[in-house]
Design a protein around this motif. Structure first.
Motif, PDB file in Angstrom:
ATOM      1  N   MET A 143       0.819  -1.216   0.000  1.00  0.00           N
ATOM      2  CA  MET A 143       0.000   0.000   0.000  1.00  0.00           C
ATOM      3  C   MET A 143       0.854   1.268   0.000  1.00  0.00           C
ATOM      4  O   MET A 143       0.579   2.196  -0.755  1.00  0.00           O
ATOM      5  N   ASP A 144       1.893   1.313   0.827  1.00  0.00           N
ATOM      6  CA  ASP A 144       2.716   2.522   0.915  1.00  0.00           C
ATOM      7  C   ASP A 144       3.404   2.830  -0.406  1.00  0.00           C
ATOM      8  O   ASP A 144       3.418   3.978  -0.855  1.00  0.00           O
ATOM      9  N   VAL A 145       3.944   1.810  -1.047  1.00  0.00           N
ATOM     10  CA  VAL A 145       4.631   2.003  -2.327  1.00  0.00           C
ATOM     11  C   VAL A 145       3.640   2.486  -3.392  1.00  0.00           C
ATOM     12  O   VAL A 145       3.918   3.423  -4.145  1.00  0.00           O
ATOM     13  N   SER A 146       2.458   1.861  -3.450  1.00  0.00           N
ATOM     14  CA  SER A 146       1.475   2.231  -4.476  1.00  0.00           C
ATOM     15  C   SER A 146       0.893   3.621  -4.227  1.00  0.00           C
ATOM     16  O   SER A 146       0.750   4.411  -5.167  1.00  0.00           O
ATOM     17  N   ARG A 183      -7.243   7.381   3.780  1.00  0.00           N
ATOM     18  CA  ARG A 183      -6.256   6.306   3.886  1.00  0.00           C
ATOM     19  C   ARG A 183      -6.458   5.564   5.198  1.00  0.00           C
ATOM     20  O   ARG A 183      -6.512   6.161   6.261  1.00  0.00           O
ATOM     21  N   THR A 184      -6.607   4.264   5.090  1.00  0.00           N
ATOM     22  CA  THR A 184      -6.601   3.377   6.243  1.00  0.00           C
ATOM     23  C   THR A 184      -5.580   2.284   5.949  1.00  0.00           C
ATOM     24  O   THR A 184      -4.976   2.267   4.870  1.00  0.00           O
ATOM     25  N   GLU A 185      -5.417   1.364   6.847  1.00  0.00           N
ATOM     26  CA  GLU A 185      -4.492   0.258   6.618  1.00  0.00           C
ATOM     27  C   GLU A 185      -4.926  -0.592   5.433  1.00  0.00           C
ATOM     28  O   GLU A 185      -4.103  -1.109   4.679  1.00  0.00           O
ATOM     29  N   ASP A 186      -6.247  -0.714   5.236  1.00  0.00           N
ATOM     30  CA  ASP A 186      -6.795  -1.613   4.227  1.00  0.00           C
ATOM     31  C   ASP A 186      -7.305  -0.931   2.958  1.00  0.00           C
ATOM     32  O   ASP A 186      -7.794  -1.612   2.064  1.00  0.00           O
ATOM     33  N   TYR A 187      -7.225   0.391   2.879  1.00  0.00           N
ATOM     34  CA  TYR A 187      -7.798   1.045   1.705  1.00  0.00           C
ATOM     35  C   TYR A 187      -7.259   2.467   1.590  1.00  0.00           C
ATOM     36  O   TYR A 187      -7.043   3.163   2.583  1.00  0.00           O
ATOM     37  N   ALA A 188      -7.071   2.900   0.356  1.00  0.00           N
ATOM     38  CA  ALA A 188      -6.716   4.289   0.080  1.00  0.00           C
ATOM     39  C   ALA A 188      -7.571   4.766  -1.083  1.00  0.00           C
ATOM     40  O   ALA A 188      -7.774   4.041  -2.057  1.00  0.00           O
ATOM     41  N   SER A 189      -8.098   5.965  -0.956  1.00  0.00           N
ATOM     42  CA  SER A 189      -8.848   6.601  -2.033  1.00  0.00           C
ATOM     43  C   SER A 189      -8.049   7.816  -2.478  1.00  0.00           C
ATOM     44  O   SER A 189      -7.714   8.684  -1.657  1.00  0.00           O
ATOM     45  N   LEU A 190      -7.729   7.855  -3.776  1.00  0.00           N
ATOM     46  CA  LEU A 190      -6.942   8.943  -4.338  1.00  0.00           C
ATOM     47  C   LEU A 190      -7.724   9.595  -5.467  1.00  0.00           C
ATOM     48  O   LEU A 190      -8.537   8.941  -6.128  1.00  0.00           O
ATOM     49  N   ARG A 191      -7.454  10.877  -5.688  1.00  0.00           N
ATOM     50  CA  ARG A 191      -8.167  11.608  -6.741  1.00  0.00           C
ATOM     51  C   ARG A 191      -7.208  12.545  -7.453  1.00  0.00           C
ATOM     52  O   ARG A 191      -6.358  13.179  -6.855  1.00  0.00           O
ATOM     53  N   ALA A 211      -3.228  -8.823   0.050  1.00  0.00           N
ATOM     54  CA  ALA A 211      -3.197  -9.723   1.209  1.00  0.00           C
ATOM     55  C   ALA A 211      -4.556  -9.870   1.881  1.00  0.00           C
ATOM     56  O   ALA A 211      -4.811 -10.862   2.560  1.00  0.00           O
ATOM     57  N   LYS A 212      -5.456  -8.915   1.689  1.00  0.00           N
ATOM     58  CA  LYS A 212      -6.779  -8.989   2.306  1.00  0.00           C
ATOM     59  C   LYS A 212      -7.779  -9.779   1.463  1.00  0.00           C
ATOM     60  O   LYS A 212      -8.902 -10.030   1.892  1.00  0.00           O
ATOM     61  N   LEU A 213      -7.410 -10.170   0.264  1.00  0.00           N
ATOM     62  CA  LEU A 213      -8.294 -10.959  -0.592  1.00  0.00           C
ATOM     63  C   LEU A 213      -8.266 -12.425  -0.171  1.00  0.00           C
ATOM     64  O   LEU A 213      -7.245 -12.915   0.323  1.00  0.00           O
ATOM     65  N   PRO A 214      -9.370 -13.130  -0.399  1.00  0.00           N
ATOM     66  CA  PRO A 214      -9.313 -14.578  -0.169  1.00  0.00           C
ATOM     67  C   PRO A 214      -8.355 -15.214  -1.177  1.00  0.00           C
ATOM     68  O   PRO A 214      -8.198 -14.714  -2.295  1.00  0.00           O
ATOM     69  N   GLU A 215      -7.725 -16.292  -0.804  1.00  0.00           N
ATOM     70  CA  GLU A 215      -6.778 -16.950  -1.703  1.00  0.00           C
ATOM     71  C   GLU A 215      -7.492 -17.610  -2.881  1.00  0.00           C
ATOM     72  O   GLU A 215      -7.004 -17.571  -4.009  1.00  0.00           O
ATOM     73  N   HIS A 216      -8.661 -18.227  -2.620  1.00  0.00           N
ATOM     74  CA  HIS A 216      -9.413 -18.931  -3.662  1.00  0.00           C
ATOM     75  C   HIS A 216     -10.879 -18.532  -3.570  1.00  0.00           C
ATOM     76  O   HIS A 216     -11.349 -18.091  -2.529  1.00  0.00           O
ATOM     77  N   GLY A 217     -11.626 -18.712  -4.654  1.00  0.00           N
ATOM     78  CA  GLY A 217     -13.051 -18.432  -4.664  1.00  0.00           C
ATOM     79  C   GLY A 217     -13.683 -18.905  -5.951  1.00  0.00           C
ATOM     80  O   GLY A 217     -13.015 -18.994  -6.981  1.00  0.00           O
TER      81      GLY A 217
END
Length: 135
Positions: A12-15, A30-38, A50-56
């Protein structure tokens, strides 16, 4: 209709730093799990892979699907208002050594340059309004 694009990223920090410092986006939230940029009318959401499920089974994103190549088959086109703005951003990107393809005039009459973000999402930076009606 408007467009908000969300990208799943490794760091997240790099992106956030890339879109803020390289392409001039402002961080709105900006939170740990999400950033909104404009930047102008472009709203970009960033979330950690990392917050996504591995499979679905459904059509949504999973770690497994993104491991095959982020953004495969997608070109993110960001439009600036003028060629002068485009040239200034190109010079900035050249200084930071992030340009993948140089600024050039394309056969369809617009200038652009191309680069990839830290996760490999393919970006084309151009000018004008592709959504404007043609005469």
């Amino acid at each position: 209709m408007r467009l908000r694009m969300e990208l799943f990223v490794s760091d997240m920090d790099v992106s956030v730093g890339f879109y803020r410092d390289v392409l001039g986006f402002a961080v709105e939230r900006r939170t740990e799990d999400y950033a909104s940029l404009r930047r102008g009318l472009v709203v970009l959401g960033l979330g950690p892979i990392a917050k996504l499920p591995e499979h679905g089974d459904g059509p949504g994103f999973t770690g497994q699907r993104l491991s095959a190549g982020k953004g495969a088959g997608v070109e993110i086109v960001l439009e600036l208002d003028t060629v002068d703005e485009l040239r200034a951003l190109y010079a900035h990107c050249q200084e930071l050594q992030v340009v993948g393809e140089p600024l050039q005039l394309r056969s369809w009459g617009l200038h652009d340059f191309r680069l990839a973000d830290p996760d490999g999402y393919y970006l084309r930076i151009t000018h004008g309004d592709a959504a404007a009606p043609t005469a």
